[in-house]
Design an enzyme around this catalytic site. Structure first.
Site, short mmCIF file in Angstrom:
data_model
loop_
_atom_site.label_atom_id
_atom_site.label_comp_id
_atom_site.label_asym_id
_atom_site.label_seq_id
_atom_site.Cartn_x
_atom_site.Cartn_y
_atom_site.Cartn_z
N LYS A 74 5.82 -4.18 -5.44
CA LYS A 74 5.91 -2.54 -6.15
C LYS A 74 7.55 -2.45 -5.86
O LYS A 74 8.34 -2.16 -6.06
CB LYS A 74 5.49 -1.12 -5.18
CG LYS A 74 3.84 -1.74 -5.86
CD LYS A 74 3.00 -0.75 -4.25
CE LYS A 74 1.44 -0.42 -5.38
NZ LYS A 74 0.11 -0.53 -4.63
N GLN A 118 -1.98 2.10 1.19
CA GLN A 118 -2.25 0.88 0.49
C GLN A 118 -4.03 0.22 0.90
O GLN A 118 -4.16 0.49 2.03
CB GLN A 118 -0.88 -0.70 0.46
CG GLN A 118 -1.93 -1.78 -0.29
CD GLN A 118 -1.57 -1.34 -2.01
OE1 GLN A 118 -0.30 -1.05 -2.48
NE2 GLN A 118 -2.49 -1.59 -2.57
N ASP A 141 0.77 7.93 -5.79
CA ASP A 141 -0.32 7.84 -6.60
C ASP A 141 -1.78 8.87 -7.80
O ASP A 141 -2.45 8.42 -8.08
CB ASP A 141 -1.57 6.56 -5.39
CG ASP A 141 -1.36 5.34 -5.93
OD1 ASP A 141 -0.71 4.76 -6.54
OD2 ASP A 141 -1.50 4.50 -4.17
#
Ligand code: NAP
Length: 299
Positions: A74, A118, A141
């Protein structure tokens, strides 16, 4: 028929009759790598014209090896297109309070456009509690209950990157969705469920299958578009797929150090358009996360 490829180019000039010979028909590999490249090129161009750069923060708790790889991907991709990233690390033994306090800090940091926590988190931390603490306007997200609720209600919000990536692959290859029968295998909060909603929004007739579905093959054979998000290599075989369908394989399972999808790609590609693993949905997931960050920056 934009995806009909003829092996012998001379035949392209001949009558359409030879096209009916199945041996002459090949199906498209639905490359997520290509689709992601197109998305990232557009982002790079847009960001290059921005006075201030979009900024993504990533919270990484502990040192799960797979998470380390995903986070690095990412950060690298974001850097390539001019998107700034900040990695916030907490130790494996971090308390839930410490994570929530960092979330609060990022929620209120005017310099950060969006952030992600994460997954997976160490077991002492309740992931749902953490998700609930993220402000929807920073939830790039698209996983928080607030973002999900907005999506169900058709209110503008950030959408989860993986299902968004599936939609973008279909768009990249000009696949018609409206009025089509779409079967999604898998009903997780991060892939199957939000994807079903996105497809419904595009006027597909959506069937969602899961581990309790009876006669799975009946639903897969009826699908003009089949999306598989299970995590069981080889679950979908060629006999389960309708001729000429579009098959998107979301599954990723590490087998003997190789990444494998849920679809028997080598045989399915002989009768349907199909995305590979690797090189399918994976690259799209990262691209769509970055796309959400740029959108957050634009406000
Ligand atoms: P998950 O939460 O484990 O969900 C799996 C789903 O598959 C569940 O809904 C389950 O049904 C269903 N299922 C299990 N066995 C089945 C069977 N035999 N027939 C039909 N359905 C079955 O997984 P996930 O997080 O959605 O991820 C799915 C796969 O996608 C995994 O391989 C994951 O690694 C991959 N993935 C890839 C990306 C990417 O960027 N490429 C991103 C996210 C996920 P129940 O609900 O009844 O249990």
């Amino acid at each position: 028929m934009p995806f009909l490829l003829v092996r012998d180019t001379a035949l392209k000039k001949a009558s359409l009759k030879p096209l009916l010979d199945r041996s002459l028909i090949m199906y498209n590999v639905l490359s997520g790598r290509e689709a992601a490249k197109a998305v990232l090129e557009r982002i790079e161009e847009k960001v290059s014209k921005m006075k201030t750069k979009p900024h993504l923060a990533i919270v990484l708790v502990g040192n799960d090896p797979a998470s380390e790889i995903y986070v690095k991907k990412k950060i690298d991709r974001a850097a390539k297109v001019g998107v700034k990233t900040t990695l916030k690390r907490l130790s494996e033994t971090a308390t839930e309070g410490a994570v929530l306090s960092l979330v609060d800090e990022l929620n209120n940091d005017g310099d950060v456009d969006g952030f992600i926590v994460q997954a997976p988190l160490p077991k002492q931390i309740d992931y749902n509690k953490v998700l609930e603490a993220i402000k929807p306007e920073k939830d790039v997200d698209g996983w928080t209950p607030a973002s999900m609720g907005k999506m169900v209600s058709g209110v503008k919000t950030f959408k989860p990157a993986t299902p968004l990536g599936v939609m973008k692959i279909l768009e990249h290859y000009n696949v018609e969705i409206s009025g089509k029968n779409v079967t999604v295998i898998g009903r997780s909060n991060v892939v199957g469920k939000p994807l079903a909603l996105m497809l419904l929004e595009k006027n597909a007739t959506v069937t969602v299958c899961h581990s309790k579905t009876k006669n799975l093959v009946e639903h897969t054979r009826n699908a003009d578009i089949l999306v598989v998000a299970v995590g069981k290599p080889g679950l979908v075989t060629a006999d389960m797929v309708k001729e000429g369908a579009y098959v998107i394989d979301v599954g990723t399972t590490r087998v003997d150090d190789k990444l494998r999808g849920d679809v028997d790609f080598d045989n399915v590609i002989k009768k349907a358009h199909c995305s590979p693993v690797p090189g399918g949905v994976g690259p799209m997931t990262v691209a769509m996360l970055i796309s959400n960050v740029v959108e957050a920056h634009e406000g």
